[in-house]
Design an enzyme around this catalytic site. Structure first.
Site, PDB file in Angstrom:
ATOM      1  N   HIS A  63     -35.192   2.111 -24.377  1.00 10.05           N
ATOM      2  CA  HIS A  63     -36.484   1.016 -23.036  1.00 10.05           C
ATOM      3  C   HIS A  63     -36.258   1.399 -22.089  1.00 10.05           C
ATOM      4  O   HIS A  63     -36.676   0.658 -20.663  1.00 10.05           O
ATOM      5  CB  HIS A  63     -36.477  -0.832 -23.720  1.00 10.05           C
ATOM      6  CG  HIS A  63     -37.185  -0.900 -24.933  1.00 10.05           C
ATOM      7  ND1 HIS A  63     -38.692  -1.570 -24.148  1.00 10.05           N
ATOM      8  CD2 HIS A  63     -37.476   0.038 -25.617  1.00 10.05           C
ATOM      9  CE1 HIS A  63     -38.893  -0.757 -25.967  1.00 10.05           C
ATOM     10  NE2 HIS A  63     -38.213   0.058 -26.287  1.00 10.05           N
ATOM     11  N   GLY A  69     -35.860   4.707 -14.057  1.00  7.06           N
ATOM     12  CA  GLY A  69     -34.774   5.380 -15.171  1.00  7.06           C
ATOM     13  C   GLY A  69     -33.543   4.778 -15.303  1.00  7.06           C
ATOM     14  O   GLY A  69     -34.217   3.253 -15.509  1.00  7.06           O
ATOM     15  N   ASP A  71     -30.791   2.629 -14.892  1.00  7.43           N
ATOM     16  CA  ASP A  71     -29.809   2.529 -14.362  1.00  7.43           C
ATOM     17  C   ASP A  71     -29.892   0.558 -14.059  1.00  7.43           C
ATOM     18  O   ASP A  71     -29.899  -0.272 -13.587  1.00  7.43           O
ATOM     19  CB  ASP A  71     -31.189   1.757 -12.780  1.00  7.43           C
ATOM     20  CG  ASP A  71     -32.212   1.443 -12.831  1.00  7.43           C
ATOM     21  OD1 ASP A  71     -31.953   0.936 -14.012  1.00  7.43           O
ATOM     22  OD2 ASP A  71     -33.469   1.296 -11.740  1.00  7.43           O
ATOM     23  N   SER A  73     -32.108  -1.861 -15.304  1.00 11.42           N
ATOM     24  CA  SER A  73     -32.794  -2.538 -14.605  1.00 11.42           C
ATOM     25  C   SER A  73     -33.338  -3.618 -15.288  1.00 11.42           C
ATOM     26  O   SER A  73     -33.712  -4.911 -15.582  1.00 11.42           O
ATOM     27  CB  SER A  73     -34.308  -1.930 -14.191  1.00 11.42           C
ATOM     28  OG  SER A  73     -34.961  -0.787 -15.233  1.00 11.42           O
ATOM     29  N   GLU A  83     -37.999  -7.816 -15.417  1.00 10.68           N
ATOM     30  CA  GLU A  83     -38.460  -6.991 -16.611  1.00 10.68           C
ATOM     31  C   GLU A  83     -38.660  -6.735 -17.666  1.00 10.68           C
ATOM     32  O   GLU A  83     -39.778  -6.785 -18.934  1.00 10.68           O
ATOM     33  CB  GLU A  83     -37.610  -4.997 -15.903  1.00 10.68           C
ATOM     34  CG  GLU A  83     -38.523  -3.704 -16.989  1.00 10.68           C
ATOM     35  CD  GLU A  83     -37.077  -2.481 -16.189  1.00 10.68           C
ATOM     36  OE1 GLU A  83     -37.345  -2.072 -17.579  1.00 10.68           O
ATOM     37  OE2 GLU A  83     -36.688  -2.411 -15.969  1.00 10.68           O
ATOM     38  N   PRO A 156     -44.463   3.176 -23.588  1.00 12.57           N
ATOM     39  CA  PRO A 156     -44.339   3.637 -24.894  1.00 12.57           C
ATOM     40  C   PRO A 156     -44.968   2.384 -26.336  1.00 12.57           C
ATOM     41  O   PRO A 156     -44.443   1.484 -25.419  1.00 12.57           O
ATOM     42  CB  PRO A 156     -44.040   4.647 -25.923  1.00 12.57           C
ATOM     43  CG  PRO A 156     -43.332   5.379 -24.646  1.00 12.57           C
ATOM     44  CD  PRO A 156     -43.077   3.908 -23.114  1.00 12.57           C
ATOM     45  N   THR A 187     -34.455   6.171 -37.686  1.00 16.50           N
ATOM     46  CA  THR A 187     -34.340   5.663 -38.862  1.00 16.50           C
ATOM     47  C   THR A 187     -33.547   5.176 -38.783  1.00 16.50           C
ATOM     48  O   THR A 187     -32.669   4.756 -40.423  1.00 16.50           O
ATOM     49  CB  THR A 187     -33.154   7.497 -38.932  1.00 16.50           C
ATOM     50  OG1 THR A 187     -33.203   7.825 -40.057  1.00 16.50           O
ATOM     51  CG2 THR A 187     -32.580   7.250 -37.990  1.00 16.50           C
ATOM     52  N   ASP A 240     -37.633   2.645 -41.548  1.00 21.86           N
ATOM     53  CA  ASP A 240     -37.237   3.730 -42.207  1.00 21.86           C
ATOM     54  C   ASP A 240     -37.182   3.371 -43.614  1.00 21.86           C
ATOM     55  O   ASP A 240     -35.906   3.133 -44.317  1.00 21.86           O
ATOM     56  CB  ASP A 240     -35.946   4.686 -41.896  1.00 21.86           C
ATOM     57  CG  ASP A 240     -36.401   5.787 -42.544  1.00 21.86           C
ATOM     58  OD1 ASP A 240     -36.745   6.632 -43.451  1.00 21.86           O
ATOM     59  OD2 ASP A 240     -34.556   6.620 -42.635  1.00 21.86           O
ATOM     60  N   ASP A 248     -30.371  10.201 -40.165  1.00 22.53           N
ATOM     61  CA  ASP A 248     -30.341  11.144 -40.680  1.00 22.53           C
ATOM     62  C   ASP A 248     -32.016  11.013 -40.638  1.00 22.53           C
ATOM     63  O   ASP A 248     -32.806  10.377 -39.994  1.00 22.53           O
ATOM     64  CB  ASP A 248     -30.153  11.200 -41.845  1.00 22.53           C
ATOM     65  CG  ASP A 248     -30.638  10.306 -42.958  1.00 22.53           C
ATOM     66  OD1 ASP A 248     -32.000   9.740 -42.691  1.00 22.53           O
ATOM     67  OD2 ASP A 248     -29.966  10.040 -44.514  1.00 22.53           O
TER      68      ASP A 248
END
Length: 323
Positions: A63, A69, A71, A73, A83, A156, A187, A240, A248
């Site tokens: 995240h 980037g 950094d 943030s 943020e 995303p 996983t 998972d 895995d």
């Protein structure tokens, strides 16, 4: 002659700029040789206390890197505009572990190790604690000077289509293979029923009803039992199914068989390329590709998105505050 000197100075400047952008393994070997062991010890203590912290720290790294980037943030706490308050960061934790490591580093090497590097190192150590692969973390990141809730809008999302997921990863310089492998990080860890409601009860917005048809019928009933409609959205379930404490490729098999918990993981089966990549880890168990080795390549690559190095950014004294 003057033109030659000017060109030489310009080339030298460009070379210094390019070199300053490079991360390197062992960046703190001279300035703070105990840096990585300090982070490792803090992470180990945290994971021993709460096994789920391994997944929490891995998610925190992802995240952080996907906004402004890698950094740090996401660590800033500057009120409502921080943020970390973005919807796309809902449920992200682990800030206290990073701050604990930072305090110990400041006591040993004040003003040397960035919070951004701590996040990257902590993710690696968390993976190892979950029986995942050990790998070298290139470091030398500096902490960013911006943290704004609006900048996380492109994160995303669990409800994104495979086309949108592909585009969001491509926008960060990541491939469809990186999308598959970094999704494989699911996983380990758990998610909340909050993220399951749409997929279980409102998958077709036009009708306001229905479940995602890609969910295995038997598993669908199990998920609905654990996340009943109008029930407690804070109840947590393993991402998972049947293997969420070990790092895995087990989650990929779940995805192939309709046992994906998160909608975004299930969508990896909707694209011929991402589906082929998942299948490749099962087609030839002996001579085929290694999930662990490929994951390392992807997470190291992700860890270099938009890094600030050289004279950019700062080294924070506290990870939650700008200097």
């Amino acid at each position: 002659m003057a033109l030659f000197v000017l060109r030489f100075v310009l080339i030298s400047f460009l070379m210094m700029c390019c070199e300053s952008q490079l991360l390197q393994v062992g960046f703190y070997s001279n300035t703070c040789p105990q840096a990585e062991s300090i982070v490792q010890n803090v992470v180990r203590e945290a994971v021993i206390s709460d096994q789920n912290i391994a997944a929490v720290l891995l998610r925190l790294h992802f995240h952080d890197c996907f906004v402004e980037g890698c950094d740090g943030s996401i660590l800033i706490d500057n009120g409502a505009n921080s943020e970390k308050n973005a919807f796309g960061h809902e449920g992200v934790r682990g800030f206290d572990v990073i701050e604990r490591a930072k305090a110990e580093l400041e006591a040993s090497c004040p003003g040397v190790v960035s919070c951004a590097d701590i996040v990257a190192l902590a993710a690696r150590d968390a993976i190892v604690m979950a029986n995942g692969p050990m790998y070298q973390v290139p470091s030398g990141r500096r902490d960013g000077l911006v943290s704004n809730v609006s900048l996380a809008e492109a994160m995303p999302d669990v409800s994104d289509s495979i086309q949108i997921l592909n585009a969001k990863f491509l926008n960060k310089g990541l491939t469809q293979k990186d999308l598959v492998l970094l999704s494989g990080a699911h996983t380990i860890g758990t998610t909340a029923c909050f993220f399951m409601t749409k997929r279980l009860y409102n998958f077709f917005p036009s009708s306001g009803t229905g479940s995602d048809p890609s969910i295995n019928t038997r598993f669908l009933q199990d998920l609905k039992a654990r996340c009943p409609q109008n029930g407690d959205v804070n109840v947590r379930i393993a991402i998972d199914e049947g293997g969420h404490h070990k790092f895995d490729k087990h989650i990929f098999n779940n995805i192939r068989q309709g046992f994906a918990v998160l909608e975004s993981d299930a969508r990896l089966n909707d694209d011929i390329v991402t589906k082929f990549i998942i299948d490749s880890y099962f087609n030839n168990p002996i001579f085929g590709p290694s999930f662990e080795a490929d994951f390392v390549e992807s997470i190291v690559k992700m860890g270099q998105i938009g890094v600030k190095t050289g004279f950019l950014g700062e080294i924070r004294h506290k990870c939650s505050k700008f200097n």
